[in-house]
Enzyme design. Sequence first.
Site, PDB file in Angstrom:
ATOM      1  N   ASN A   8       0.860  -1.187   0.000  1.00 50.74           N
ATOM      2  CA  ASN A   8       0.000   0.000   0.000  1.00 50.74           C
ATOM      3  C   ASN A   8       0.895   1.236   0.000  1.00 50.74           C
ATOM      4  O   ASN A   8       1.429   1.614   1.035  1.00 50.74           O
ATOM      5  CB  ASN A   8      -0.896  -0.032   1.251  1.00 50.74           C
ATOM      6  CG  ASN A   8      -1.726   1.234   1.384  1.00 50.74           C
ATOM      7  OD1 ASN A   8      -1.822   2.029   0.446  1.00 50.74           O
ATOM      8  ND2 ASN A   8      -2.323   1.429   2.553  1.00 50.74           N
ATOM      9  N   TRP A   9       1.027   1.834  -1.158  1.00 55.97           N
ATOM     10  CA  TRP A   9       1.929   2.993  -1.278  1.00 55.97           C
ATOM     11  C   TRP A   9       1.315   4.272  -0.729  1.00 55.97           C
ATOM     12  O   TRP A   9       1.976   5.308  -0.676  1.00 55.97           O
ATOM     13  CB  TRP A   9       2.321   3.215  -2.747  1.00 55.97           C
ATOM     14  CG  TRP A   9       3.234   2.160  -3.294  1.00 55.97           C
ATOM     15  CD1 TRP A   9       3.772   1.093  -2.603  1.00 55.97           C
ATOM     16  CD2 TRP A   9       3.736   2.059  -4.633  1.00 55.97           C
ATOM     17  NE1 TRP A   9       4.572   0.353  -3.451  1.00 55.97           N
ATOM     18  CE2 TRP A   9       4.559   0.919  -4.700  1.00 55.97           C
ATOM     19  CE3 TRP A   9       3.558   2.824  -5.789  1.00 55.97           C
ATOM     20  CZ2 TRP A   9       5.215   0.520  -5.874  1.00 55.97           C
ATOM     21  CZ3 TRP A   9       4.200   2.435  -6.953  1.00 55.97           C
ATOM     22  CH2 TRP A   9       5.027   1.298  -6.996  1.00 55.97           C
ATOM     23  N   LYS A  10       0.040   4.253  -0.416  1.00 55.47           N
ATOM     24  CA  LYS A  10      -0.655   5.452   0.063  1.00 55.47           C
ATOM     25  C   LYS A  10      -0.433   6.598  -0.942  1.00 55.47           C
ATOM     26  O   LYS A  10      -0.374   6.335  -2.140  1.00 55.47           O
ATOM     27  CB  LYS A  10      -0.197   5.801   1.478  1.00 55.47           C
ATOM     28  CG  LYS A  10      -0.257   4.555   2.382  1.00 55.47           C
ATOM     29  CD  LYS A  10      -0.107   4.830   3.834  1.00 55.47           C
ATOM     30  CE  LYS A  10      -0.173   3.507   4.589  1.00 55.47           C
ATOM     31  NZ  LYS A  10      -0.245   3.656   6.016  1.00 55.47           N
ATOM     32  N   HIS A  95      -9.655   1.024   4.496  1.00 52.00           N
ATOM     33  CA  HIS A  95      -8.361   1.196   5.168  1.00 52.00           C
ATOM     34  C   HIS A  95      -8.535   2.180   6.322  1.00 52.00           C
ATOM     35  O   HIS A  95      -9.359   3.104   6.251  1.00 52.00           O
ATOM     36  CB  HIS A  95      -7.321   1.720   4.170  1.00 52.00           C
ATOM     37  CG  HIS A  95      -5.953   1.818   4.774  1.00 52.00           C
ATOM     38  ND1 HIS A  95      -5.553   2.919   5.498  1.00 52.00           N
ATOM     39  CD2 HIS A  95      -4.928   0.935   4.813  1.00 52.00           C
ATOM     40  CE1 HIS A  95      -4.313   2.703   5.936  1.00 52.00           C
ATOM     41  NE2 HIS A  95      -3.920   1.502   5.530  1.00 52.00           N
ATOM     42  N   GLU A  97      -6.999   4.717   7.230  1.00 51.99           N
ATOM     43  CA  GLU A  97      -6.936   6.147   6.885  1.00 51.99           C
ATOM     44  C   GLU A  97      -8.222   6.601   6.186  1.00 51.99           C
ATOM     45  O   GLU A  97      -8.643   7.747   6.343  1.00 51.99           O
ATOM     46  CB  GLU A  97      -5.683   6.419   6.033  1.00 51.99           C
ATOM     47  CG  GLU A  97      -4.429   6.361   6.903  1.00 51.99           C
ATOM     48  CD  GLU A  97      -3.221   5.711   6.249  1.00 51.99           C
ATOM     49  OE1 GLU A  97      -3.114   5.738   5.013  1.00 51.99           O
ATOM     50  OE2 GLU A  97      -2.383   5.163   6.999  1.00 51.99           O
ATOM     51  N   GLU A 167      -5.485  -4.737  10.425  1.00 50.02           N
ATOM     52  CA  GLU A 167      -4.471  -3.714  10.654  1.00 50.02           C
ATOM     53  C   GLU A 167      -4.835  -2.932  11.912  1.00 50.02           C
ATOM     54  O   GLU A 167      -5.655  -1.998  11.855  1.00 50.02           O
ATOM     55  CB  GLU A 167      -4.399  -2.749   9.467  1.00 50.02           C
ATOM     56  CG  GLU A 167      -3.980  -3.406   8.170  1.00 50.02           C
ATOM     57  CD  GLU A 167      -3.412  -2.397   7.187  1.00 50.02           C
ATOM     58  OE1 GLU A 167      -2.273  -2.572   6.766  1.00 50.02           O
ATOM     59  OE2 GLU A 167      -4.114  -1.420   6.870  1.00 50.02           O
ATOM     60  N   GLY A 173       2.089   2.644  10.673  1.00 52.03           N
ATOM     61  CA  GLY A 173       3.021   3.762  10.528  1.00 52.03           C
ATOM     62  C   GLY A 173       3.657   4.213  11.827  1.00 52.03           C
ATOM     63  O   GLY A 173       4.234   5.296  11.890  1.00 52.03           O
ATOM     64  N   SER A 212       3.233  -1.623  10.444  1.00 58.41           N
ATOM     65  CA  SER A 212       4.671  -1.585  10.734  1.00 58.41           C
ATOM     66  C   SER A 212       5.397  -2.891  10.421  1.00 58.41           C
ATOM     67  O   SER A 212       6.299  -3.299  11.145  1.00 58.41           O
ATOM     68  CB  SER A 212       4.906  -1.148  12.186  1.00 58.41           C
ATOM     69  OG  SER A 212       4.458   0.180  12.377  1.00 58.41           O
ATOM     70  N   GLY A 233       2.808  -0.820   4.312  1.00 57.95           N
ATOM     71  CA  GLY A 233       2.835   0.574   3.870  1.00 57.95           C
ATOM     72  C   GLY A 233       4.268   1.040   3.685  1.00 57.95           C
ATOM     73  O   GLY A 233       4.908   0.785   2.660  1.00 57.95           O
ATOM     74  N   GLY A 234       4.807   1.693   4.708  1.00 55.76           N
ATOM     75  CA  GLY A 234       6.129   2.333   4.630  1.00 55.76           C
ATOM     76  C   GLY A 234       7.220   1.467   4.012  1.00 55.76           C
ATOM     77  O   GLY A 234       7.956   1.928   3.125  1.00 55.76           O
TER      78      GLY A 234
HETATM   79  P1  PGA Z   1       2.659   0.658   7.597  1.00 57.33           P
HETATM   80  O1  PGA Z   1       1.215   0.829   6.915  1.00 57.33           O
HETATM   81  O2  PGA Z   1       3.250  -0.633   7.061  1.00 57.33           O
HETATM   82  O3  PGA Z   1       3.424   1.866   7.175  1.00 57.33           O
HETATM   83  O4  PGA Z   1       2.437   0.583   9.075  1.00 57.33           O
HETATM   84  C1  PGA Z   1       0.377  -0.288   6.702  1.00 57.33           C
HETATM   85  C2  PGA Z   1      -0.902   0.150   6.050  1.00 57.33           C
HETATM   86  O5  PGA Z   1      -1.402   1.240   6.359  1.00 57.33           O
HETATM   87  O6  PGA Z   1      -1.462  -0.573   5.205  1.00 57.33           O
END
Ligand code: PGA
Length: 248
Positions: A8-10, A95, A97, A167, A173, A212, A233-234
Amino acid sequence: MSPVFAANWKMNQGPSAAAAFVQTFVAAFAPRGDRTVVLFPPALSLSEVRFRLTERPDIHVGVQNVHAEEKGAFTGENSAAIARDAGAEYVLVGHSERRHVFGETDAESARKVAKVHEHGMVPVLCVGETIEQRERGTTEHVVLHQLRTGLSALAHADMLGCIVAYEPVWAIGTGRTATPDDAAAVHRVLRGALLDEAGAGASTIPILYGGSVTPANAATLLSADEVGGLLVGGASLDPTSWATICSA
Ligand code: PGA
């Protein structure tokens, strides 16, 4: 059941950065039949990513969100039909967010899941509790409500074509990962509910862990009970680190 690795590159990596990412990633990650890899770039980078992956049909693509309506006057939005036409095979729905920054409700997630399915893509329904909810002891209640409502607009047989991602909001994050035992405990609860809702076939619905995930903890999390893949994500923004995670 082969594990699913979802990036997930956001709101990161426009077409140029995405093209450079794919070039490095495909060199570092050889095709292998025992896992599914899916990239979720920003919608405007999807075509570029797909184009760069022409020689790599083993790597799949998706979008991070769609609107719940079929089409119409929704300036700035993308529909499931548009996502499908652009080549998306998977769609993230609900998600954290989307829920916490954009106010997406469980009812909206349910409509999106149904739309995504209707257009022949795989919905990846994300669920997870906040730190306050965990401390209050309501984790199970929260994720089950998100799961049941999120899938409620689908026929039982169609639930089998979904992916679920757990999640915990406090792990996204933050560098604070759920322990494999904590993840497994919630994944077992989710599996039980999926079996209740959709019958014995639901034993093959992948339940991903996200929050994370790094190259250092990926293998341990993946070995936890009922963890059928990772949503990252990150650590998915760096092609080398992402290749390491996909090789876990
Ligand atoms: P993260 O994000 O790996 O940066 O914690 C995961 C996500 O939001 O899908």
